[in-house]
Design a protein around this motif. Structure first.
Motif, PDB file in Angstrom:
ATOM      1  N   GLU A   1       0.828  -1.208   0.000  1.00  0.00           N
ATOM      2  CA  GLU A   1       0.000   0.000   0.000  1.00  0.00           C
ATOM      3  C   GLU A   1       0.869   1.268   0.000  1.00  0.00           C
ATOM      4  OE1 GLU A   1      -3.413  -0.689   2.637  1.00  0.00           O
ATOM      5  OE2 GLU A   1      -3.148   1.446   3.182  1.00  0.00           O
ATOM      6  N   VAL A   2       1.825   1.300   0.914  1.00  0.00           N
ATOM      7  CA  VAL A   2       2.621   2.525   1.048  1.00  0.00           C
ATOM      8  C   VAL A   2       3.556   2.703  -0.151  1.00  0.00           C
ATOM      9  CG1 VAL A   2       4.511   1.557   2.434  1.00  0.00           C
ATOM     10  CG2 VAL A   2       3.916   3.939   2.663  1.00  0.00           C
ATOM     11  N   MET A   3       4.038   1.592  -0.704  1.00  0.00           N
ATOM     12  CA  MET A   3       4.929   1.698  -1.868  1.00  0.00           C
ATOM     13  C   MET A   3       4.159   2.227  -3.078  1.00  0.00           C
ATOM     14  SD  MET A   3       7.796  -1.268  -1.805  1.00  0.00           S
ATOM     15  CE  MET A   3       7.068  -2.690  -1.078  1.00  0.00           C
ATOM     16  N   ALA A   4       2.947   1.744  -3.235  1.00  0.00           N
ATOM     17  CA  ALA A   4       2.127   2.209  -4.357  1.00  0.00           C
ATOM     18  C   ALA A   4       1.816   3.692  -4.187  1.00  0.00           C
ATOM     19  CB  ALA A   4       0.841   1.390  -4.429  1.00  0.00           C
ATOM     20  N   GLU A   5       1.429   4.050  -2.981  1.00  0.00           N
ATOM     21  CA  GLU A   5       1.042   5.421  -2.683  1.00  0.00           C
ATOM     22  C   GLU A   5       2.195   6.392  -2.963  1.00  0.00           C
ATOM     23  OE1 GLU A   5      -1.486   5.860   0.941  1.00  0.00           O
ATOM     24  OE2 GLU A   5       0.272   7.016   1.569  1.00  0.00           O
TER      25      GLU A   5
ATOM     26  N   SER B   1      13.177   6.764  -0.591  1.00  0.00           N
ATOM     27  CA  SER B   1      12.812   6.099   0.669  1.00  0.00           C
ATOM     28  C   SER B   1      11.362   6.380   1.034  1.00  0.00           C
ATOM     29  CB  SER B   1      13.720   6.597   1.800  1.00  0.00           C
ATOM     30  OG  SER B   1      13.519   7.982   2.001  1.00  0.00           O
ATOM     31  N   VAL B   2      10.792   5.528   1.862  1.00  0.00           N
ATOM     32  CA  VAL B   2       9.480   5.770   2.478  1.00  0.00           C
ATOM     33  C   VAL B   2       9.513   5.295   3.926  1.00  0.00           C
ATOM     34  CG1 VAL B   2       7.347   5.936   1.141  1.00  0.00           C
ATOM     35  CG2 VAL B   2       8.741   3.884   0.936  1.00  0.00           C
ATOM     36  N   VAL B   3       8.792   6.001   4.751  1.00  0.00           N
ATOM     37  CA  VAL B   3       8.693   5.591   6.149  1.00  0.00           C
ATOM     38  C   VAL B   3       7.213   5.476   6.479  1.00  0.00           C
ATOM     39  CG1 VAL B   3       9.285   6.182   8.529  1.00  0.00           C
ATOM     40  CG2 VAL B   3      10.754   6.946   6.657  1.00  0.00           C
ATOM     41  N   THR B   4       6.845   4.415   7.166  1.00  0.00           N
ATOM     42  CA  THR B   4       5.433   4.304   7.538  1.00  0.00           C
ATOM     43  C   THR B   4       5.269   3.633   8.895  1.00  0.00           C
ATOM     44  OG1 THR B   4       3.263   3.588   6.775  1.00  0.00           O
ATOM     45  CG2 THR B   4       5.063   2.051   6.419  1.00  0.00           C
ATOM     46  N   ARG B   5       4.147   3.916   9.487  1.00  0.00           N
ATOM     47  CA  ARG B   5       3.766   3.287  10.746  1.00  0.00           C
ATOM     48  C   ARG B   5       2.943   2.059  10.399  1.00  0.00           C
ATOM     49  NH1 ARG B   5       3.545   4.153  15.777  1.00  0.00           N
ATOM     50  NH2 ARG B   5       4.831   6.011  15.938  1.00  0.00           N
ATOM     51  N   VAL B   6       3.120   0.999  11.170  1.00  0.00           N
ATOM     52  CA  VAL B   6       2.371  -0.227  10.910  1.00  0.00           C
ATOM     53  C   VAL B   6       1.350  -0.373  12.029  1.00  0.00           C
ATOM     54  CG1 VAL B   6       2.623  -2.686  10.383  1.00  0.00           C
ATOM     55  CG2 VAL B   6       4.559  -1.158  10.082  1.00  0.00           C
ATOM     56  N   GLY B   7       0.231  -1.067  11.758  1.00  0.00           N
ATOM     57  CA  GLY B   7      -0.828  -1.234  12.756  1.00  0.00           C
ATOM     58  C   GLY B   7      -0.303  -1.703  14.102  1.00  0.00           C
ATOM     59  N   SER B   8      -0.937  -1.287  15.173  1.00  0.00           N
ATOM     60  CA  SER B   8      -0.383  -1.529  16.508  1.00  0.00           C
ATOM     61  C   SER B   8      -0.419  -3.002  16.901  1.00  0.00           C
ATOM     62  CB  SER B   8      -1.112  -0.669  17.538  1.00  0.00           C
ATOM     63  OG  SER B   8      -2.487  -0.911  17.418  1.00  0.00           O
ATOM     64  N   SER B   9      -1.132  -3.832  16.150  1.00  0.00           N
ATOM     65  CA  SER B   9      -1.141  -5.268  16.482  1.00  0.00           C
ATOM     66  C   SER B   9       0.045  -5.995  15.850  1.00  0.00           C
ATOM     67  CB  SER B   9      -2.450  -5.882  15.975  1.00  0.00           C
ATOM     68  OG  SER B   9      -2.531  -5.652  14.581  1.00  0.00           O
ATOM     69  N   SER B  10       0.797  -5.278  15.045  1.00  0.00           N
ATOM     70  CA  SER B  10       1.921  -5.900  14.335  1.00  0.00           C
ATOM     71  C   SER B  10       3.139  -6.066  15.250  1.00  0.00           C
ATOM     72  CB  SER B  10       2.268  -5.012  13.136  1.00  0.00           C
ATOM     73  OG  SER B  10       3.564  -5.278  12.694  1.00  0.00           O
ATOM     74  N   PRO B  11       3.992  -7.069  14.968  1.00  0.00           N
ATOM     75  CA  PRO B  11       5.225  -7.256  15.766  1.00  0.00           C
ATOM     76  C   PRO B  11       6.260  -6.152  15.507  1.00  0.00           C
ATOM     77  CG  PRO B  11       5.168  -8.813  13.939  1.00  0.00           C
ATOM     78  CD  PRO B  11       3.834  -8.112  13.933  1.00  0.00           C
ATOM     79  N   ILE B  12       5.994  -5.317  14.530  1.00  0.00           N
ATOM     80  CA  ILE B  12       6.888  -4.202  14.196  1.00  0.00           C
ATOM     81  C   ILE B  12       6.028  -2.942  14.147  1.00  0.00           C
ATOM     82  CG2 ILE B  12       8.268  -3.222  12.310  1.00  0.00           C
ATOM     83  CD1 ILE B  12       8.870  -6.196  11.562  1.00  0.00           C
ATOM     84  N   ARG B  13       6.567  -1.805  14.644  1.00  0.00           N
ATOM     85  CA  ARG B  13       5.712  -0.610  14.717  1.00  0.00           C
ATOM     86  C   ARG B  13       5.899   0.352  13.557  1.00  0.00           C
ATOM     87  NH1 ARG B  13       3.550   0.206  19.479  1.00  0.00           N
ATOM     88  NH2 ARG B  13       2.025   1.211  18.134  1.00  0.00           N
ATOM     89  N   LYS B  14       7.116   0.396  13.023  1.00  0.00           N
ATOM     90  CA  LYS B  14       7.385   1.297  11.899  1.00  0.00           C
ATOM     91  C   LYS B  14       8.252   0.581  10.891  1.00  0.00           C
ATOM     92  CE  LYS B  14       8.040   5.280  14.786  1.00  0.00           C
ATOM     93  NZ  LYS B  14       8.970   6.288  15.228  1.00  0.00           N
ATOM     94  N   VAL B  15       8.135   0.992   9.634  1.00  0.00           N
ATOM     95  CA  VAL B  15       9.003   0.435   8.597  1.00  0.00           C
ATOM     96  C   VAL B  15       9.664   1.568   7.825  1.00  0.00           C
ATOM     97  CG1 VAL B  15       9.123  -0.956   6.503  1.00  0.00           C
ATOM     98  CG2 VAL B  15       7.591  -1.648   8.336  1.00  0.00           C
ATOM     99  N   ILE B  16      10.970   1.420   7.604  1.00  0.00           N
ATOM    100  CA  ILE B  16      11.704   2.342   6.740  1.00  0.00           C
ATOM    101  C   ILE B  16      12.128   1.549   5.514  1.00  0.00           C
ATOM    102  CG2 ILE B  16      13.835   3.711   6.491  1.00  0.00           C
ATOM    103  CD1 ILE B  16      13.822   4.132   9.529  1.00  0.00           C
TER     104      ILE B  16
END
Ligand code: BES
Ligand code: MN
Ligand code: ZN
Length: 485
Positions: A42-46, A56-71
């Motif tokens: 989603e974020v890559m397409a956007e 580069s892109v930075v995004t926050r991931v849903g709070s239920s995920s084992p990871i909180r942010k992705v760079i």
């Protein structure tokens, strides 16, 4: 900030922020995307992220995920992937992590060569990009670094690569800070104090020759430059000796002009006199290399030599046309007081050769001509010994620093002929970095020798790769790699 390597893959790692390198045309990341609930696609397409180098892109991931942010950082084409790209990508990740208040980071970049090489490149990229020099600001940084832990993912055994990367980076940072500090902060006296601190911290031997001792040794060229300054010259000789018999003995000689006004051939309008605090770039990298070597402790003896002084004007300044006698007995007509670096190096090279080392490397912000020839990213390299030149080029390659070998064209020394002395200190404008080299060559008799003209790369106008704008610390890392080779 603590950097470690772990074998965990990006598909298993749990933590705050995951940084991932993505090649051009390889943006699917299906398994990871699934794990993160489709947010990557989603974020890559956007952002129309295509993995292009520098994107580069930075995004926050849903709070239920084992990871909180992705760079996500673009790595360009897979076939062009090299260690230099790895260092740059790690540097970009570090800058983004800082901007995004990241505390815990996992870094996943496609490995190259070996686990060691990969971990070292990533660690250096991160540390060097995050170095920010606020020593001369009255206010602390607006945005303090939150980063506490960095885990380099997918590495089975990094050995001591991270410790070595930390040593290399600390040496580079020392070199940067020495070069960036103005001439009312870094003086011949404080350079000697820095050497003293290194000696104390890492068990190195230190000899500081005061003016009287330099006089006794006949260092008339060096002292001629120093004579107009209100500050005393300090001839620094720092030595690293291994516990066991050294495999080799080397000397590194750095130009240490803590300020170059030009002398009576004053640097006038537009000549960049206000930037001449960086004229001790050679000395900065020499002491930086000493700091790294002191930590890495190789089986090689290394002499670090700096004839530190300022080039100033006063009633007792050298007159243009003065004739000086260097410590090897050769006489020099100073037809230009602004060609002072070579005068200080002349006596430093004679001193280095007396130590009976296997090779001498000198490094100096020596000529504007070298910048004209090679620009700001590439240093000039001259050598009397092809094997030694190849060693240095290999070390530079490993360090990610650029040099270009230039010719020692003996014929050009004709331009340095003096009617009354053995030589002048400057020749015609054309080939100015080559005649400077030929001048230095008069002070090395038989030891294999390399001269590096680093006037361009000691300073960067912009942030690029592991360098932030300003002092780069070039070429401390090349020197260390060379010593270790
Ligand atoms: N420190 C300068 C060289 C330099 C110039 C370094 C610009 C970095 C940026 C050196 O001492 C110098 O003044 N060289 C002269 C030599 C000339 C008088 C033959 C130069 O390059 O103009
Ligand atoms: Mn000068
Ligand atoms: Zn200079």
């Amino acid at each position: 900030m603590q950097i470690t390597a772990v074998s965990t893959s990006e598909l298993k790692w749990e933590g705050e922020t995951l940084a991932l390198g993505v090649f051009e045309g390889d943006t699917e990341c299906a398994d990871l995307d699934k794990r993160l609930g489709g947010v990557l696609a989603e974020v890559m397409a956007e952002a129309e992220f295509e993995g292009k180098s520098g994107s580069s892109v930075v995004t926050r991931v849903g709070s239920s995920s084992p990871i909180r942010k992705v760079i996500l950082v673009g790595l360009g084409k897979a076939e062009d992937w090299q260690l230099e790209g790895m260092r740059s990508a790690a540097a970009s990740i570090a800058r983004l992590a800082k901007q995004n208040y990241v505390k815990g980071l996992g870094v996943c970049l496609p490995p190259l060569e070996s686990d060691n090489a990969t971990a070292s490149a990533i660690a250096q990229g991160i540390i060097l990009a995050l170095h920010s020099d606020r020593r001369f600001k009255s206010e602390p940084e607006e945005q303090k670094l939150k980063l506490e832990t960095v885990e380099i993912l997918g590495i089975n055994d990094a050995g001591d690569a991270i410790a070595q990367a930390e040593a290399l980076s600390s040496g580079t940072i020392l070199a940067r800070e020495l070069v960036a500090a103005p001439a009312n902060s870094v003086t011949p006296i404080t350079l000697a104090e820095t050497a003293q601190q290194l000696a104390a911290d890492y068990g190195l031997e230190l000899e500081i020759l005061e003016k009287a001792e330099c006089e006794k040794l006949g260092m008339g060229a060096y002292l001629g430059v120093a004579q107009a300054s209100d500050l005393p010259p300090k001839f620094i000789h720092l030595t690293y000796k291994p516990q066991s018999t050294p495999r080799r003995k080397l000397a590194i000689v750095g130009k240490g002009l803590t300020f170059d006004s030009g002398g009576l051939n004053l640097k006038t309008g537009g000549s960049g006199i206000e930037t001449m605090k960086m004229d001790m770039g050679g000395a900065g990298a020499t002491l930086g290399a000493a700091k790294a070597i002191g930590q890495i402790k190789p089986d090689v003896e290394v002499h670090f030599i700096v004839a530190a002084t300022e080039n100033m004007i006063s009633g007792h300044a050298m007159h243009p046309g003065d004739i000086l006698t260097a410590s090897n007995g050769k006489t020099i007509e100073v037809n230009n007081t602004d060609a002072e670096g070579r005068l200080t190096l002349a006596d430093a090279l004679v001193f280095a050769e007396k130590l009976e080392v296997d090779a001498i490397v000198d490094l100096a912000t020596l000529t504007g001509a070298c910048m004209v020839a090679l620009g700001n990213n590439i240093a000039g390299l001259w050598s009397t010994d092809d094997t030694l030149a190849d060693e240095l080029k290999k070390a530079a390659e490993a360090a990610g620093e650029k040099f270009w070998q230039m010719p020692i064209e003996e014929k050009y020394f004709e331009g340095m002929k003096s009617q009354y002395a053995d030589m002048k200190n400057t020749g015609p404008r054309a080939g100015g970095s080559i005649t400077a080299t030929l001048f230095l060559k008069q002070f090395v008799e038989k030891t294999p020798w390399i001269h590096l003209d680093i006037a361009g790369p000691v300073w960067a106008d912009d942030t690029s790769g592991v360098n932030n704008s300003g002092a780069t610390g070039f070429p401390a890392r090349t020197l260390v790699h060379w010593v270790l080779s």
